[in-house]
Motif scaffolding. Structure first.
Motif, PDB file in Angstrom:
ATOM      1  N   TYR A   1     -15.759  -7.304   8.068  1.00  0.00           N
ATOM      2  CA  TYR A   1     -14.752  -6.683   7.389  1.00  0.00           C
ATOM      3  C   TYR A   1     -14.569  -7.121   6.146  1.00  0.00           C
ATOM      4  O   TYR A   1     -15.384  -7.919   5.224  1.00  0.00           O
ATOM      5  CB  TYR A   1     -13.615  -6.763   8.093  1.00  0.00           C
ATOM      6  N   TYR A   2     -13.550  -5.814   5.317  1.00  0.00           N
ATOM      7  CA  TYR A   2     -13.700  -5.957   3.725  1.00  0.00           C
ATOM      8  C   TYR A   2     -12.507  -6.161   3.974  1.00  0.00           C
ATOM      9  O   TYR A   2     -11.901  -5.116   4.003  1.00  0.00           O
ATOM     10  CB  TYR A   2     -14.519  -5.392   2.712  1.00  0.00           C
ATOM     11  N   GLU A   3     -11.084  -6.972   3.762  1.00  0.00           N
ATOM     12  CA  GLU A   3      -9.669  -6.433   2.363  1.00  0.00           C
ATOM     13  C   GLU A   3      -9.546  -5.905   1.301  1.00  0.00           C
ATOM     14  O   GLU A   3     -10.045  -5.797   0.174  1.00  0.00           O
ATOM     15  CB  GLU A   3      -9.390  -7.992   2.775  1.00  0.00           C
ATOM     16  N   ASP A   4      -9.121  -4.875   1.536  1.00  0.00           N
ATOM     17  CA  ASP A   4      -8.764  -3.183   0.528  1.00  0.00           C
ATOM     18  C   ASP A   4      -7.056  -3.551   0.251  1.00  0.00           C
ATOM     19  O   ASP A   4      -6.929  -2.801   0.530  1.00  0.00           O
ATOM     20  CB  ASP A   4      -9.396  -2.182   0.454  1.00  0.00           C
ATOM     21  N   LYS A   5      -7.149  -4.720  -0.699  1.00  0.00           N
ATOM     22  CA  LYS A   5      -5.150  -4.858  -1.099  1.00  0.00           C
ATOM     23  C   LYS A   5      -4.801  -3.428  -1.534  1.00  0.00           C
ATOM     24  O   LYS A   5      -3.635  -3.457  -1.611  1.00  0.00           O
ATOM     25  CB  LYS A   5      -5.550  -5.974  -2.046  1.00  0.00           C
ATOM     26  N   THR A   6      -6.097  -2.720  -2.514  1.00  0.00           N
ATOM     27  CA  THR A   6      -5.174  -1.515  -3.169  1.00  0.00           C
ATOM     28  C   THR A   6      -4.954  -0.186  -2.291  1.00  0.00           C
ATOM     29  O   THR A   6      -5.049   0.838  -2.382  1.00  0.00           O
ATOM     30  CB  THR A   6      -6.351  -1.794  -4.685  1.00  0.00           C
ATOM     31  N   ALA A   7      -5.971  -0.138  -1.193  1.00  0.00           N
ATOM     32  CA  ALA A   7      -6.173   0.839  -0.362  1.00  0.00           C
ATOM     33  C   ALA A   7      -6.280   2.175  -1.125  1.00  0.00           C
ATOM     34  O   ALA A   7      -6.099   3.202  -1.053  1.00  0.00           O
ATOM     35  CB  ALA A   7      -4.314   1.353   0.244  1.00  0.00           C
TER      36      ALA A   7
ATOM     37  N   TYR B   1       1.351  -9.614   9.805  1.00  0.00           N
ATOM     38  CA  TYR B   1       2.019  -8.391   8.885  1.00  0.00           C
ATOM     39  C   TYR B   1       1.197  -8.240   7.620  1.00  0.00           C
ATOM     40  O   TYR B   1       1.299  -8.556   6.650  1.00  0.00           O
ATOM     41  CB  TYR B   1       2.852  -8.237   8.766  1.00  0.00           C
ATOM     42  N   SER B   2       0.119  -7.454   7.637  1.00  0.00           N
ATOM     43  CA  SER B   2      -0.833  -7.105   6.325  1.00  0.00           C
ATOM     44  C   SER B   2      -0.588  -6.127   6.246  1.00  0.00           C
ATOM     45  O   SER B   2      -0.256  -4.480   6.241  1.00  0.00           O
ATOM     46  CB  SER B   2      -2.467  -7.959   6.300  1.00  0.00           C
ATOM     47  N   LYS B   3      -0.451  -5.479   4.230  1.00  0.00           N
ATOM     48  CA  LYS B   3      -0.411  -4.687   3.569  1.00  0.00           C
ATOM     49  C   LYS B   3      -1.906  -4.118   3.104  1.00  0.00           C
ATOM     50  O   LYS B   3      -1.417  -2.395   2.640  1.00  0.00           O
ATOM     51  CB  LYS B   3       0.931  -4.115   2.465  1.00  0.00           C
ATOM     52  N   SER B   4      -2.644  -5.069   3.412  1.00  0.00           N
ATOM     53  CA  SER B   4      -4.467  -4.124   3.293  1.00  0.00           C
ATOM     54  C   SER B   4      -4.589  -3.315   3.367  1.00  0.00           C
ATOM     55  O   SER B   4      -3.746  -3.065   5.052  1.00  0.00           O
ATOM     56  CB  SER B   4      -4.415  -5.583   2.843  1.00  0.00           C
ATOM     57  N   THR B   5      -5.663  -2.824   3.463  1.00  0.00           N
ATOM     58  CA  THR B   5      -5.736  -1.492   3.901  1.00  0.00           C
ATOM     59  C   THR B   5      -7.231  -2.636   4.581  1.00  0.00           C
ATOM     60  O   THR B   5      -8.431  -3.096   3.454  1.00  0.00           O
ATOM     61  CB  THR B   5      -6.399  -0.162   3.408  1.00  0.00           C
ATOM     62  N   TYR B   6      -7.538  -2.616   5.708  1.00  0.00           N
ATOM     63  CA  TYR B   6      -9.355  -2.920   6.427  1.00  0.00           C
ATOM     64  C   TYR B   6     -10.585  -2.055   6.294  1.00  0.00           C
ATOM     65  O   TYR B   6     -10.260  -1.155   7.063  1.00  0.00           O
ATOM     66  CB  TYR B   6      -9.159  -3.893   7.480  1.00  0.00           C
ATOM     67  N   TRP B   7     -11.530  -2.452   6.145  1.00  0.00           N
ATOM     68  CA  TRP B   7     -12.990  -1.172   5.795  1.00  0.00           C
ATOM     69  C   TRP B   7     -13.900  -2.822   6.963  1.00  0.00           C
ATOM     70  O   TRP B   7     -14.218  -3.600   7.300  1.00  0.00           O
ATOM     71  CB  TRP B   7     -13.349  -1.690   5.264  1.00  0.00           C
TER      72      TRP B   7
END
Length: 614
Positions: A47-53, A81-87
């Motif tokens: 996975y990769y955390e896309d904090k800016t979506a 509860y994360s605001k990030s988008t995840y790939w």
């Protein structure tokens, strides 16, 4: 430079360390086989955390090729509860062909947006969307949680990508199924959920019966808790979104928070009322009022703060409410209020399960079996114990009343006159209560015999009457006839006019049927859905035919509009069977003949009466 033994050993150690680290940090492809119906692929996902979506699929592929994706270290993935988008990405190996196809299942319904990118082997990807903010008709598979069809042949060692974001808890269990295995899984899940909600409905009816018998408002609060909890669980599992509001993605996404707030509010109101906090603890009473005010305020705040903040606010304060309800029950019980002991045990089980679920949603606990189903198990036990608690309180009041009566009797012994008056009043009171109970029982019997919508007898009464009249006809050698009536194209009527108009139509037709049957010995009942049945005692086939034809003609003459019928208005089809039963005959045989005649009437064009040869 490398001839030193210590240098060589250091190099070897570093090599093996680097190899071991690579094995830990890199996910292996999922090994699949058509013989294995499901695989939990959580540990094979990177996975990769896309904090800016803002990343696109092309960006995610580039980052994956640059080894920027991280390996999963827990099963399943849970980002709280994360605001990030995840790939997420995974690949497969092994027996990648399946005759029943492959299904990707993400069994956590409250996720907002899920996009799956399926490679085609030519450098491009097919894109499919799911999540509770996506309408069911826009999903690849219309199921309660996100499900995606990957085709019959998976591409080995090629990356499959998943993009996910949500305003709530990012819990990501991921399973890869064969099509056949997933079909069996769905059947088992639906059966289990049906049984569970059936139990909840039975508990709801039981407490409703107790309320009407005892008239204690706390039973109403208990009913509210069971009802709200059942709807909340239907929202949490995705079944409410699938079957109740599939075309309302906004409400489908937010209903879980709404009903969770209402559930906490119901628990608080019930606790305050049942434990009589006004009497036993003014401080605790004030605290419960504060909780009530807090959750009432969350309803309008929900529309201002949004899903994420409101759900966190409801869940975190809900944990403190769990602790406070437990402590309140313990304190009130220590003050001598005995019914609190059942409440203490009931809420200990349920609130423990609820706490485990909340901790799972917050990402503190993993979503294992106990955290997934502890609330269901705890609530079932809770509902039973709540009934015990309420019954115990009723018994306590009865015991207090009996003690008061004994004290009164000891005083009344001074005067025979007063004693006689007391006994007379007591006997009168018993007679009144006995009469009230008899009337209540009679009302219950009547309610249990009548179809609420049409006012006709229900299926149970029809079956009992048919059995009785059939046995009588055997003894006396008399005739008995049955008419089965079906409303033509009634499903189309409901779909076009709506169920409220459909109910009104059923009630109007019931009046027509009732007016067409004149003898008091005849029985008319709602047989089921849009079907009705009439038992005609001592009636030959030609007599039953006249009754049925009269009904059909009257309905036709009523000209009830029905735009979805080829005729243009409501009509009925009738099937008739008549018999002088012998000892070997059964009522089911007569019903079967009438049903065959009805089927022939419908298949021959409807709006007609067909008799059966017996």
């Amino acid at each position: 430079m490398l001839k030193s033994p210590s240098t060589r050993i250091l190099i070897v150690v570093m090599f093996f360390w680097a190899t071991a680290w690579a094995e830990v940090s890199c996910a292996y492809p999922v090994k699949v086989s058509d013989s294995k119906v499901s695989v939990n692929i959580g540990l094979s996902v990177e996975y990769y955390e896309d904090k800016t979506a803002t990343l696109t699929l092309k960006d995610a592929i580039r980052l994956n090729n640059e080894n920027q994706f991280r390996s999963s270290v827990k099963l399943p993935l849970n980002f709280g509860y994360s605001k990030s988008t995840y790939w997420l990405s995974f690949s497969v190996m092994g027996d990648t062909a399946s005759m029943s196809g492959w299904v990707l299942d993400i069994p956590y319904a409250p996720l907002d947006y899920i996009t799956v990118y399926i490679p085609n082997g030519k450098g491009s990807y097919a894109e499919f969307r799911g999540g509770d903010k996506v309408r069911f008709k826009d999903r690849q598979v219309e199921y309660k949680n996100a499900v995606f069809m990957l085709g019959r042949d998976l591409l080995p060692y090629q990356e499959y990508y998943i993009k996910v974001s949500s305003g709530g808890s990012l819990n990501l269990p991921i399973f890869l199924w064969t099509g056949a295995g997933f079909t069996q899984h769905v059947n088992m899940v639906q059966t289990g959920m049906g049984i569970y909600f059936g139990v909840m409905f039975a508990l709801l009816l039981y407490n409703a019966y107790l309320y009407f018998s005892i008239r204690d408002k706390d039973f109403l609060f208990c009913i509210l808790i069971i009802l709200v909890y059942s709807v909340e669980q239907a929202s949490y599992s995705g079944m409410a979104a699938q079957f109740l509001w599939s075309d309302l993605p906004w409400w489908s996404n937010n209903s879980l928070v709404f009903f969770s707030i209402l559930l906490f509010l119901s628990i608080t109101v019930f606790t305050k009322s049942f434990l009589k906090l006004k009497e036993y603890s003014k401080t605790l009473n004030i605290i419960m009022k504060l909780y009530i005010s807090y959750y009432v305020a969350l309803f309008p705040a929900f529309f201002i703060m949004g899903y994420r903040i409101t759900s966190i606010a409801a869940a975190t304060v809900g944990i403190s409410l769990i602790i406070m309800v437990f402590l309140t029950s313990l304190i009130v019980y220590s003050k001598g209020y005995k019914p609190a002991r059942f409440l203490l045990l009931a809420w200990t089980l349920f609130l423990l399960g609820l706490g485990l679920m909340l901790l799972k949603l917050l990402g503190i606990l993993p979503p294992v079996f106990i955290t997934e189903y502890s609330v269901q198990i705890g609530f079932t036990a809770n509902a039973v114990l709540l009934s015990f608690a309420l019954a115990d309180r009723v018994n306590m009041l009865r015991r207090d009343k009996e003690e008061a009566q004994k004290a009164t009797l000891s005083q009344l012994e001074i005067s025979e006159r007063i004693k006689s008056e007391f006994l007379a009043e007591t006997e009168k009171l018993v007679d009144e209560r006995t009469k009230e109970l008899e009337e209540a029982n009679q009302r219950l019997v009547e309610l249990a015999s009548i179809d609420v919508l049409t006012g006709l007898y229900n299926r149970r009464i029809f079956n009992e009457t048919l059995q009785k009249e059939f046995s009588r006809a055997k003894r006396t050698g008399s005739l008995i006839s049955i008419i089965l009536i079906d409303i033509d194209y009634f499903k189309n009527y409901n779909d076009y006019y709506g169920h409220l108009e459909g109910d009104a139509c059923l009630a109007e037709l019931a009046d027509i049927f009732t007016n067409s049957v004149n003898r008091s010995t005849d029985t008319i009942a709602r047989y089921g859905g849009e079907e009705f049945a009439i038992i005609l005692c001592d009636t030959r086939l030609d007599g039953a035919l006249k009754v049925a034809e009269s009904i059909r003609f009257t309905v036709e003459e009523s000209c009830i509009p029905h735009k979805m019928s080829p005729i243009g208005y409501v009509t009925v089809s009738c099937g008739i069977a008549s018999i002088t039963p012998l000892m070997q005959d059964k009522p089911e045989d007569l019903l079967s003949k009438a049903d065959q005649a009805l089927y022939k009437a419908k298949s021959s064009g409807r709006n007609q009466v067909v008799t059966s040869s017996y």
